[in-house]
Write a protein that holds these residues in place. Structure first.
Motif, PDB file in Angstrom:
ATOM      1  N   GLU A 123       6.668  -9.246   0.219  1.00 40.36           N
ATOM      2  CA  GLU A 123       5.691  -8.175   0.041  1.00 40.36           C
ATOM      3  C   GLU A 123       5.602  -7.252   1.256  1.00 40.36           C
ATOM      4  N   GLY A 124       6.485  -7.461   2.220  1.00 41.29           N
ATOM      5  CA  GLY A 124       6.561  -6.543   3.357  1.00 41.29           C
ATOM      6  C   GLY A 124       7.399  -5.328   2.976  1.00 41.29           C
ATOM      7  N   VAL A 142      -1.297  -4.152  -3.420  1.00 39.70           N
ATOM      8  CA  VAL A 142      -0.830  -5.538  -3.427  1.00 39.70           C
ATOM      9  C   VAL A 142      -2.020  -6.434  -3.768  1.00 39.70           C
ATOM     10  N   ASP A 143      -1.848  -7.261  -4.774  1.00 39.74           N
ATOM     11  CA  ASP A 143      -2.903  -8.214  -5.144  1.00 39.74           C
ATOM     12  C   ASP A 143      -2.758  -9.479  -4.314  1.00 39.74           C
ATOM     13  N   LEU A 166      -5.112  -4.857  -2.097  1.00 40.62           N
ATOM     14  CA  LEU A 166      -4.945  -4.125  -0.841  1.00 40.62           C
ATOM     15  C   LEU A 166      -4.167  -2.846  -1.089  1.00 40.62           C
ATOM     16  N   GLN A 167      -4.569  -1.799  -0.371  1.00 42.63           N
ATOM     17  CA  GLN A 167      -3.781  -0.575  -0.362  1.00 42.63           C
ATOM     18  C   GLN A 167      -2.997  -0.596   0.934  1.00 42.63           C
ATOM     19  N   ILE A 168      -1.692  -0.685   0.844  1.00 39.53           N
ATOM     20  CA  ILE A 168      -0.938  -0.639   2.092  1.00 39.53           C
ATOM     21  C   ILE A 168       0.175   0.401   2.000  1.00 39.53           C
ATOM     22  N   ARG A 169       0.485   0.947   3.168  1.00 38.78           N
ATOM     23  CA  ARG A 169       1.592   1.897   3.248  1.00 38.78           C
ATOM     24  C   ARG A 169       2.801   1.095   3.678  1.00 38.78           C
ATOM     25  N   LYS A 170       3.839   1.160   2.885  1.00 37.65           N
ATOM     26  CA  LYS A 170       5.030   0.396   3.253  1.00 37.65           C
ATOM     27  C   LYS A 170       6.280   1.010   2.654  1.00 37.65           C
ATOM     28  N   GLN A 171       7.395   0.477   3.058  1.00 39.21           N
ATOM     29  CA  GLN A 171       8.667   0.867   2.469  1.00 39.21           C
ATOM     30  C   GLN A 171       8.788   0.157   1.131  1.00 39.21           C
ATOM     31  N   LYS A 172       8.873   0.961   0.097  1.00 40.08           N
ATOM     32  CA  LYS A 172       8.878   0.424  -1.259  1.00 40.08           C
ATOM     33  C   LYS A 172      10.290   0.560  -1.804  1.00 40.08           C
ATOM     34  N   GLU A 173      10.692  -0.407  -2.602  1.00 36.59           N
ATOM     35  CA  GLU A 173      12.022  -0.307  -3.207  1.00 36.59           C
ATOM     36  C   GLU A 173      12.055   0.889  -4.153  1.00 36.59           C
TER      37      GLU A 173
END
Ligand code: ZN
Ligand code: ZN
Length: 362
Positions: free
Chosen positions: A246-247, A227-228, A147-154
């Motif tokens: 994974e959020g 995200v796999d 999945l391609q997701i837009r999120k807050q990444k560490e």
């Protein structure tokens, strides 16, 4: 908004535990997300019902609620705040409300705007949701998706701390290093002063001397991330996978949210699924029904041969043991049930007719 958990479950105050349970059962069945796909209002209602049951089915919580009424629970007892009890994956993820004792108690200190609760929620990363559609046969074999997701990444520069690498932290100016600040709030008992976690340093008493240049000291930033997702064999339409952590990443290293993956299984016209069992219909001729035959039946695991005995009746069902769906998280399989549909010819050749006429005379 104040909530009346009795009203949510449609029962009277003073209802017995059995009545509460019964009301909950009926409503959760009626509102189950499987029946209301994509209906946000129903989903919200379902969560409320679960939340209400969580409170009213617990004697301690119920007593708190009965004693202090709606205002006592007005606060951050919202669903999705915690969950608890999941391990790795969770199926049918909506386990409902997660109001705990402290959530209720925080209700006294200003409800939704409650400082400590707000700060705590902001620190933790949000939960995210996505939908995935898979083919029926993929639900048999399991599937993978990226999945391609837009999120807050560490932030990889500061590893989520928010501090520029090689620099130090300093005493938090907001709380002078105590990690707590004093807040005044209106409550049932008059004005109350409460010590809460410092929102600036999240209780650590320290803030970065120099914020990380990449994330401005947040410890996270918005990015497109792959995200796999491993979809296990046996998954059913409407089930949800919960992928822990994974959020959104948390602020300055706080816990990440979870990713909820809702699975939609496209139907297959050959197969009907019932739990782990599969049903299908196969045509046979009148002669095969009369004399018996060997039938090739398509199952989710490939073709199987079924012995059709002589004198098989229309609609008769044969079981192919262990030829159904793989059990989710198990090594066993359901069964395949094939219903035979006896096709009666609509046209007869002269020769056929003659033979049948002779048979009738027998
Ligand atoms: Zn950073
Ligand atoms: Zn502070």
């Amino acid at each position: 908004m104040a909530k009346d958990y009795y009203q949510i479950l449609g029962i009277q105050r003073g209802a017995s535990p059995e009545e509460i349970k019964k009301a909950y059962r009926n409503m959760s069945k009626e509102l189950h997300p499987d029946k209301h796909k994509g209906d946000k209002a129903a989903e919200q209602k379902f969560k409320e019902v679960n939340e209400a049951y969580e409170i009213l089915s617990n004697p301690q919580k119920k007593q708190m609620f009965d004693q202090f009424g709606e205002a006592g629970t007005n606060g951050n007892a919202g669903p999705g705040a915690g969950g608890g009890g999941f391990g790795g994956f969770d199926f049918n993820g909506f386990s409902g409300g997660s109001a705990d004792f402290s959530d209720i108690f925080e209700g006294f200190f200003g409800g939704a705007s409650s400082g400590s609760a707000r700060a705590r929620q902001d620190e933790k990363g949000r939960d995210l949701e996505v939908n995935i559609s898979i083919d029926f046969m993929e639900s048999v074999t399991g599937a993978r998706r990226t999945l391609q997701i837009r999120k807050q990444k560490e932030c990889e520069v500061c590893k989520g701390s928010g501090t520029e690498p090689g620099t130090h932290t300093k005493t938090c100016p907001e709380c002078s290093g105590t990690g707590q600040v004093t807040r005044t709030a209106q409550s049932f008992f008059g004005l109350i002063q409460q010590r809460v976690l410092c929102p600036r340093c999240n209780g650590s008493g320290k803030v970065p001397e120099k914020p990380c240049h990449k994330c401005n000291g947040e410890g996270r930033y918005s990015a497109n991330v792959e995200v796999d997702v491993n979809i296990p064999a046996g998954i059913a339409d409407g089930q949800t996978l919960r992928m822990r952590g994974e959020g959104d990443a948390g602020r300055q290293g706080a816990a990440a949210g979870d990713l909820y993956v809702h699975i939609h299984v496209r139907p297959d016209k050959r197969f009907d699924r019932e739990g782990d069992d599969i049903r299908s219909i196969n045509d046979i001729s009148v002669l095969d029904a009369l004399l018996g035959t060997e039938l090739e039946v398509e199952t989710v695991q490939g073709t199987s041969k079924v012995k059709i005995p002589e004198g098989t009746q229309p609609g008769q069902v044969f079981r192919l043991k262990d030829k159904g769906m793989p059990q989710l998280n198990g090594s066993r399989h359901g069964d395949h049930y094939v219903t035979v549909n006896v096709k009666v010819p609509t046209k007869l050749s002269r020769h056929e007719r003659k033979l049948l006429e002779e048979w009738r005379k027998l």
